[in-house]
Motif scaffolding. Structure first.
Motif, PDB file in Angstrom:
ATOM      1  N   GLY A 180     -12.800  -3.558  -7.025  1.00 53.99           N
ATOM      2  CA  GLY A 180     -12.834  -3.303  -8.463  1.00 53.99           C
ATOM      3  C   GLY A 180     -12.179  -2.220  -9.250  1.00 53.99           C
ATOM      4  N   ARG A 181     -12.248  -2.312 -10.366  1.00 54.92           N
ATOM      5  CA  ARG A 181     -11.545  -1.157 -11.132  1.00 54.92           C
ATOM      6  C   ARG A 181     -12.271  -1.146 -12.435  1.00 54.92           C
ATOM      7  N   CYS A 182     -11.895   0.027 -13.309  1.00 50.45           N
ATOM      8  CA  CYS A 182     -12.805   0.474 -14.298  1.00 50.45           C
ATOM      9  C   CYS A 182     -11.460   0.640 -15.594  1.00 50.45           C
ATOM     10  N   ASP A 183     -11.772  -0.068 -16.679  1.00 49.02           N
ATOM     11  CA  ASP A 183     -10.781   0.194 -17.717  1.00 49.02           C
ATOM     12  C   ASP A 183     -11.325   1.295 -18.593  1.00 49.02           C
ATOM     13  N   SER A 184     -10.366   1.274 -19.752  1.00 55.76           N
ATOM     14  CA  SER A 184     -10.572   2.585 -20.753  1.00 55.76           C
ATOM     15  C   SER A 184     -11.566   2.797 -21.149  1.00 55.76           C
ATOM     16  N   ASP A 185     -12.667   1.514 -21.276  1.00 51.17           N
ATOM     17  CA  ASP A 185     -13.685   1.621 -22.202  1.00 51.17           C
ATOM     18  C   ASP A 185     -14.892   1.947 -21.251  1.00 51.17           C
ATOM     19  N   GLY A 186     -14.638   1.839 -19.992  1.00 55.83           N
ATOM     20  CA  GLY A 186     -15.561   2.134 -18.816  1.00 55.83           C
ATOM     21  C   GLY A 186     -16.334   0.905 -18.532  1.00 55.83           C
ATOM     22  N   TYR A 187     -15.581  -0.068 -18.717  1.00 60.56           N
ATOM     23  CA  TYR A 187     -16.120  -1.396 -18.194  1.00 60.56           C
ATOM     24  C   TYR A 187     -15.364  -1.895 -16.882  1.00 60.56           C
ATOM     25  N   PHE A 188     -16.249  -2.534 -15.925  1.00 60.15           N
ATOM     26  CA  PHE A 188     -15.728  -2.448 -14.575  1.00 60.15           C
ATOM     27  C   PHE A 188     -15.536  -4.025 -14.469  1.00 60.15           C
ATOM     28  N   LYS A 189     -14.435  -4.214 -13.592  1.00 55.06           N
ATOM     29  CA  LYS A 189     -14.015  -5.656 -13.084  1.00 55.06           C
ATOM     30  C   LYS A 189     -14.010  -5.823 -11.646  1.00 55.06           C
ATOM     31  N   ILE A 190     -14.585  -6.809 -11.142  1.00 53.75           N
ATOM     32  CA  ILE A 190     -14.703  -6.776  -9.517  1.00 53.75           C
ATOM     33  C   ILE A 190     -13.365  -7.843  -9.415  1.00 53.75           C
ATOM     34  N   SER A 191     -12.682  -7.438  -8.274  1.00 49.91           N
ATOM     35  CA  SER A 191     -11.383  -8.249  -7.961  1.00 49.91           C
ATOM     36  C   SER A 191     -11.886  -9.475  -6.886  1.00 49.91           C
ATOM     37  N   ASP A 192     -12.728  -9.008  -6.068  1.00 50.39           N
ATOM     38  CA  ASP A 192     -13.345  -9.794  -4.705  1.00 50.39           C
ATOM     39  C   ASP A 192     -14.232  -8.938  -3.855  1.00 50.39           C
ATOM     40  N   ARG A 193     -14.743  -9.424  -3.081  1.00 48.98           N
ATOM     41  CA  ARG A 193     -15.035  -8.857  -1.922  1.00 48.98           C
ATOM     42  C   ARG A 193     -14.105  -8.144  -0.715  1.00 48.98           C
ATOM     43  N   MET A 194     -14.011  -7.033  -0.499  1.00 44.34           N
ATOM     44  CA  MET A 194     -13.168  -6.178   0.241  1.00 44.34           C
ATOM     45  C   MET A 194     -12.700  -7.145   1.454  1.00 44.34           C
ATOM     46  N   LYS A 195     -13.651  -7.933   2.121  1.00 42.93           N
ATOM     47  CA  LYS A 195     -13.389  -8.497   3.405  1.00 42.93           C
ATOM     48  C   LYS A 195     -12.794 -10.032   2.959  1.00 42.93           C
ATOM     49  N   ASP A 196     -12.822 -10.140   1.699  1.00 44.41           N
ATOM     50  CA  ASP A 196     -12.008 -11.529   1.319  1.00 44.41           C
ATOM     51  C   ASP A 196     -10.679 -11.352   0.674  1.00 44.41           C
ATOM     52  N   ILE A 197     -10.080 -10.301   0.355  1.00 42.90           N
ATOM     53  CA  ILE A 197      -8.960 -10.076  -0.149  1.00 42.90           C
ATOM     54  C   ILE A 197      -7.889 -10.763   0.946  1.00 42.90           C
ATOM     55  N   ILE A 198      -7.232 -11.613   0.276  1.00 45.45           N
ATOM     56  CA  ILE A 198      -6.146 -12.483   1.008  1.00 45.45           C
ATOM     57  C   ILE A 198      -4.803 -11.668   1.170  1.00 45.45           C
ATOM     58  N   ILE A 199      -4.266 -11.561   2.239  1.00 42.78           N
ATOM     59  CA  ILE A 199      -2.800 -10.663   2.515  1.00 42.78           C
ATOM     60  C   ILE A 199      -2.026 -11.955   3.038  1.00 42.78           C
ATOM     61  N   THR A 200      -1.154 -12.178   2.257  1.00 45.96           N
ATOM     62  CA  THR A 200      -0.214 -13.406   2.757  1.00 45.96           C
ATOM     63  C   THR A 200       0.806 -12.837   3.863  1.00 45.96           C
ATOM     64  N   ALA A 201       1.459 -13.760   4.278  1.00 49.14           N
ATOM     65  CA  ALA A 201       2.433 -13.383   5.378  1.00 49.14           C
ATOM     66  C   ALA A 201       3.485 -12.584   4.823  1.00 49.14           C
ATOM     67  N   GLY A 202       3.853 -12.827   3.509  1.00 42.10           N
ATOM     68  CA  GLY A 202       4.755 -11.987   3.021  1.00 42.10           C
ATOM     69  C   GLY A 202       4.322 -10.645   2.326  1.00 42.10           C
ATOM     70  N   GLY A 203       2.967 -10.150   2.533  1.00 41.58           N
ATOM     71  CA  GLY A 203       2.562  -9.087   2.380  1.00 41.58           C
ATOM     72  C   GLY A 203       1.879  -8.962   0.913  1.00 41.58           C
ATOM     73  N   LYS A 204       1.401 -10.008   0.414  1.00 41.37           N
ATOM     74  CA  LYS A 204       1.141  -9.954  -1.128  1.00 41.37           C
ATOM     75  C   LYS A 204      -0.321  -9.951  -0.979  1.00 41.37           C
ATOM     76  N   ASN A 205      -1.138  -8.886  -1.816  1.00 46.57           N
ATOM     77  CA  ASN A 205      -2.578  -9.202  -1.816  1.00 46.57           C
ATOM     78  C   ASN A 205      -2.903  -9.920  -3.064  1.00 46.57           C
ATOM     79  N   ILE A 206      -3.978 -10.948  -2.695  1.00 43.63           N
ATOM     80  CA  ILE A 206      -4.401 -11.852  -3.566  1.00 43.63           C
ATOM     81  C   ILE A 206      -6.023 -11.865  -3.658  1.00 43.63           C
ATOM     82  N   THR A 207      -6.600 -12.002  -4.738  1.00 40.01           N
ATOM     83  CA  THR A 207      -7.978 -11.956  -4.947  1.00 40.01           C
ATOM     84  C   THR A 207      -8.285 -13.368  -5.275  1.00 40.01           C
ATOM     85  N   PRO A 208      -8.949 -14.365  -4.084  1.00 40.22           N
ATOM     86  CA  PRO A 208      -9.136 -15.684  -4.153  1.00 40.22           C
ATOM     87  C   PRO A 208     -10.212 -15.930  -5.247  1.00 40.22           C
TER      88      PRO A 208
END
Length: 604
Positions: free
Chosen positions: A453-481
């Motif tokens: 996840g990450r935190c914005d300027s207001d202190g609100y958090f956002k979850i991208s995904d589970r660490m183990k679920d992040i997709i890294i494509t063959a082209g090296g692009k990180n994607i949060t499914p």
């Protein structure tokens, strides 16, 4: 109040004849007062004492969400024991593992079906002394020295009290209530085991009471509120934030008949505070979509106008702007003439607060509920943090964000982007697994959640995904499914989706359709089908889902778009291994089970 048992007993003395439980019996709602519940809990607890239950021993509860579940749980805790829950959908082999791992000496089961599972594996459980059955239907002729009914256990409890005399019995009961302390283990909540054997999260009395006091300060409940109990009580959401929070605050708890009657029961109960997982909110939205498809042209026009006004209000709230008198009046009229009817259709017309958690929810779906004129907040936590972590404050909701850290704990982001939690709500560790505990709680007391996840300027958090679920494509692009999947699930025709593409050239997706809505679509368009599988194979249905996928694709960059999809041809329920009991797809298992289907999408 240092323990859950002491908290409960103080509430019994405080509330007396006021109603705490409502549960349907023979089609009628039966009420249970605090005094009646307290008497029943004491009978169960004293019955356990009569059977030799020692403080600190573990007893397990196996059954669906009924008031008997909490009665058993509270009886165990008040007798000085540790309570462990088992999902009603678990197979005998899973039950064997959980009973052995927890060293359970007693097991409460719901009925004949659950008893049969336990009897199948009891030979491998030498520590198990007795099995107590709530519902003896079909078991009246059973002759088994190890099995007794809940009624018989309560008779044992009453007989013990009578034999001791009320004064001595009350002294013994008070001694048991005081036999455990704040830092002692109170409950075991086993993880769903999506990546291996379930782990027993050890949660102390202090963990629970600290969480309850903090959560009730964030969104206060009172005796005037109505809650609905329907999620599995084995799960931290219903156990702590549902059942225990209701007991702590005095809120009346209503138990649904069964999972199939949830929509009907919601309308009967009309809860004022409603906690559910995204799958439930998605299902209600789909039900409204079906109803609208059957409405006349004027009604559909009125709905579009009213919900449009509601969405304008939500947009202002998101931007932190004032709504303005004109828009307030327009929304009030929209609610009076249209939107309140939609709320009544769902059963949330009395709700002052909707809460969603346990899995990510589509921001657009959250906005839709807010447009109806009811506050919906998203929170985030884990079993290991007693369900608490972050929460959107009702006065400043940001759809798509999980909110700032709650007053209960600190939240930070590690250099690797992992969300961390530290506070008194963080659990004691995993039962019998010190190495897993050390991996999860670091030397500084931070709980490593596994969520990116990450935190914005207001202190609100956002979850991208589970660490183990992040997709890294063959082209090296990180994607949060999960972001793509949540947009797909906002479609009324899609119940769930799993995006795949790790080390692959592009993304593909496995999709589970919403049976009710797709059947309705098929009937309206004269599409022949005989069962669920034939529905998923019908060409017009495939075209329908393709259009829904295309709509979602337009919201994402080219590399994040789904190039191929397949429909899962089996309707999955909580009984199926692909789903957790809280209706979350087990991503890795789904990918493994449908590996050939996934591979086929890369061969076209």
């Amino acid at each position: 109040m240092k323990t859950i048992a002491q908290m409960f007993w103080s509430r019994v003395e405080q509330h007396g004849d006021k109603v705490i439980f409502r549960q349907k019996s023979l089609g009628l709602w039966a009420e249970t007062s605090w005094r009646e519940l307290g008497a029943a809990v004491r009978e169960v607890g004293m019955g356990l004492l009569e059977l030799g239950f020692i403080p600190g021993e573990v007893a397990s509860v196996l059954g669906n969400t009924r008031q008997e579940w909490l009665l058993s749980d509270l009886g165990i805790l008040c007798a000085g024991g540790v309570s462990s829950g088992i999902y009603a959908t678990d197979a005998p082999s899973q039950i064997e593992y959980l009973l052995a791992d927890s060293s359970s000496v007693f097991l409460f089961v719901e009925d004949e079906e659950q008893l049969d599972k336990a009897l199948t594996v009891r030979a491998a459980l030498p520590a198990l002394r007795r099995i107590i059955v709530w519902d003896m239907k079909g078991l009246r002729e059973l002759d088994d020295a190890q099995v007794l009914s809940m009624d018989e256990l309560r008779v044992l409890g009453r007989a013990r009290a009578a034999r001791l005399g009320e004064t001595s019995a009350q002294q013994e009961w008070q001694q048991r209530l005081a036999s455990r302390c704040a830092e002692d283990l109170a409950i075991l909540i086993y993880t769903s085991g999506t990546t291996g054997r379930p782990k027993g999260a050890m949660i102390s009395n202090h963990n629970v009471l600290y969480t309850l006091s903090g959560i009730n300060a964030i969104f206060t409940q009172t005796e005037a509120d109505e809650r609905m109990c329907f999620l599995p009580l084995c799960h931290v959401v219903e156990r702590v934030l549902g059942g225990y929070l209701g007991l702590y605050s005095g809120t009346r708890l209503n138990f649904v008949e069964n999972p199939e009657t949830i929509p009907e029961n919601v309308r009967e109960i009309a809860p004022t505070v409603f906690l559910a997982v995204p799958r439930i909110w998605e299902k209600f939205y789909s039900g409204v979509t079906i109803a609208l498809s059957e409405a006349n042209a004027v009604e559909q026009w009125a709905y579009r106008l009213a919900i449009g006004i509601g969405m304008r209000v939500v947009a202002r709230l998101e931007a932190g702007q004032s709504i303005g008198a004109g828009l307030q009046l327009a929304h009030a009229l929209a609610r009076f003439f249209v939107l309140d009817n939609v709320r009544k259709l769902i059963g949330i017309h009395r709700s002052r607060l909707l809460i969603t958690g346990a899995a990510p929810i589509s921001p657009d779906l959250l906005r839709w509920y807010m447009a109806l004129g009811v506050t919906m907040i998203e929170g985030w936590g884990q079993t290991e943090s007693c369900g608490a972590g972050t929460v959107n404050p009702p006065q400043r909701i940001k759809p798509g964000m999980i909110g700032p850290a709650s007053a209960l704990n600190e939240v930070s982001v590690s250099p690797q982007g992992e969300l961390l939690i530290r506070g008194d709500n963080v659990f004691m560790g995993y039962l019998n697994q010190p190495e897993k505990t050390a991996e999860t709680i670091d030397a500084e007391g931070w709980l490593h959640t596994g969520d990116v996840g990450r935190c914005d300027s207001d202190g609100y958090f956002k979850i991208s995904d589970r660490m183990k679920d992040i997709i890294i494509t063959a082209g090296g692009k990180n994607i949060t499914p999960s972001e793509i999947e949540n947009q797909l699930k906002f479609s009324p025709y899609i119940t769930d989706a799993v995006v795949v593409g790790d080390q692959r050239p592009y993304l593909v997706c496995l999709i589970m359709i919403d049976q009710d809505n797709v059947e309705k679509f098929a009937q309206e368009h004269d599409i022949p089908f005989s069962n669920y599988q034939s529905l998923t194979r019908a060409a017009p249905v495939l075209k329908l889902i393709e259009e829904e996928v295309d709509k979602v694709n337009r919201r994402f960059a080219r590399v994040e778009q789904i190039k191929r999809f397949r429909l899962i041809e089996q309707r999955l329920t909580a009984e199926d291994e692909e789903l957790t009991p809280t209706m979350k797809l087990k991503r890795k298992l789904v990918q493994q089970k449908y590996a050939e289907v996934v591979d086929s999408m890369y061969l076209e």
